[in-house]
Scaffold this motif. Structure first.
Motif, short mmCIF file in Angstrom:
data_model
loop_
_atom_site.label_atom_id
_atom_site.label_comp_id
_atom_site.label_asym_id
_atom_site.label_seq_id
_atom_site.Cartn_x
_atom_site.Cartn_y
_atom_site.Cartn_z
N PRO A 1 0.80 -1.22 0.00
CA PRO A 1 0.00 0.00 0.00
C PRO A 1 0.84 1.27 0.00
CG PRO A 1 -0.06 -1.07 2.16
CD PRO A 1 0.58 -2.03 1.21
N LEU A 2 2.11 1.19 0.37
CA LEU A 2 2.97 2.37 0.28
C LEU A 2 3.50 2.57 -1.13
CD1 LEU A 2 5.11 2.04 3.56
CD2 LEU A 2 3.23 3.64 3.12
N VAL B 1 1.51 4.19 -9.47
CA VAL B 1 0.41 4.61 -10.35
C VAL B 1 0.49 6.10 -10.66
CG1 VAL B 1 -2.09 4.69 -10.57
CG2 VAL B 1 -1.02 2.74 -9.49
N TRP B 2 0.88 6.92 -9.67
CA TRP B 2 1.03 8.36 -9.94
C TRP B 2 2.18 8.61 -10.92
CZ3 TRP B 2 -2.31 12.05 -9.40
CH2 TRP B 2 -3.31 11.94 -8.41
N THR C 1 -4.81 5.31 -4.52
CA THR C 1 -4.40 5.99 -3.29
C THR C 1 -5.42 5.79 -2.18
OG1 THR C 1 -3.23 7.67 -4.58
CG2 THR C 1 -3.77 8.22 -2.30
N ALA C 2 -6.71 5.90 -2.53
CA ALA C 2 -7.76 5.68 -1.53
C ALA C 2 -7.75 4.24 -1.04
CB ALA C 2 -9.12 6.04 -2.12
N TRP D 1 -6.97 2.88 2.84
CA TRP D 1 -7.86 1.95 3.54
C TRP D 1 -7.14 0.67 3.93
CZ3 TRP D 1 -9.57 -2.87 1.52
CH2 TRP D 1 -10.52 -3.52 2.31
N GLU D 2 -6.25 0.17 3.06
CA GLU D 2 -5.50 -1.05 3.37
C GLU D 2 -4.58 -0.85 4.56
OE1 GLU D 2 -2.35 -4.14 1.22
OE2 GLU D 2 -3.45 -2.65 0.03
N LEU D 3 -3.88 0.30 4.62
CA LEU D 3 -3.00 0.57 5.76
C LEU D 3 -3.80 0.67 7.05
CD1 LEU D 3 -0.54 3.20 4.23
CD2 LEU D 3 0.03 0.91 5.05
#
Length: 262
Positions: free
Chosen positions: A198-199, A205-206, A238-239, A243-245
């Motif tokens: 998630p980091l 992607v950005w 990113t969202a 949420w995963e973190l």
């Protein structure tokens, strides 16, 4: 009870169809094995996996709709060639970013973290090497590559050209699957630690989004639609990563500070 227990074993035709399908799916099956995290003992949340698969599926459906709803700005062959070039550029960028991120994470952890995490780098290094090798192979043997034009060297050249063509037909679907799975699984970063995917995912992607800003859209769509398809993937990833973190912290007690020993 299975159908085999009832005495309805598959006939030769069924085996041939199964073998043919398995052969055609071999590049995708191999890509799944190369890029899927395999470390034993890592925390796996089915809800997180389902959300990631759903987001990827929605992206595929949206892209298919975009290509169907609006006319192409150039020929289909040119679009495919441009996408292959974008994949090669993205592969190089992603390999650099992931290498820097993994190095920073390993060396930023407090002892005995660095030695502990270095022993887990085999999975990400396998994914990085596989993507790099596939990108080089596609660049060498693709339609613009010099290795596809060896038939002028006689019979040996023709044979080599055929072998190279077969390698290209295998590498192309494998490369396309790799381009999706390397981002989906964040280069097997979960093999090092659960907080890394998630980091890394938003950064990857950005970065790909920044490349697409300088690339012309493949379809003649309104600017609002192009903006939606340009910003939608990084914003959704990113969202989902945030949420995963949070889910890792709340349900499993896994945090970035804890991973770094701080």
């Amino acid at each position: 009870m299975s159908t085999y227990a009832r005495g309805t074993a598959p006939g030769p035709g069924d085996r041939r169809r199964s073998g043919c399908a398995g052969f055609l799916l071999l590049p995708f099956t191999l890509a799944g094995r190369v890029y899927r995290p395999t470390r034993a003992g890592r925390s796996v949340d089915p809800q997180i996996e389902r959300a990631q698969v759903a987001r990827t599926a929605i992206g595929f459906v949206a892209t298919a709709w975009l290509l169907y709803a609006y006319p192409l700005r150039e020929s289909a062959g040119s679009v495919v060639q441009d996408k292959l070039l974008d994949m090669l550029i993205s592969a190089g960028l992603l390999m650099v970013l992931v290498s820097i991120a993994l190095a920073a994470f390993v060396w930023g952890a407090r002892p005995p973290g660095p030695a502990f995490y270095r022993a887990r780098l085999r999975g990400p290094l396998t994914a990085l090497g596989s993507l790099f090798g596939t990108a080089v192979l596609l660049a060498l043997v693709g339609p613009a590559g010099d290795l596809m034009r060896l038939d002028s060297f006689g019979a040996a050249g023709v044979v080599i050209s055929l072998l190279v063509g077969c390698a290209y037909l295998f590498a192309l679907p494998f490369g396309l699957a790799s381009a999706v799975l390397c981002v989906h699984h964040s280069f097997r970063a979960a093999d090092v630690h659960e907080v890394l995917p998630p980091l890394l995912a938003p950064v990857l992607v950005w970065a790909m989004c920044a490349l697409q800003v300088f690339d012309g859209p493949p379809v003649a769509a309104p600017w609002s639609v192009r903006l939606l398809f340009l910003a939608g993937p990084p914003l959704s990833v990113t969202a989902l990563s945030a949420w995963e973190l949070r889910r890792l912290r709340v349900r499993y007690g896994i945090t970035v500070r804890g991973a770094l020993g701080r």
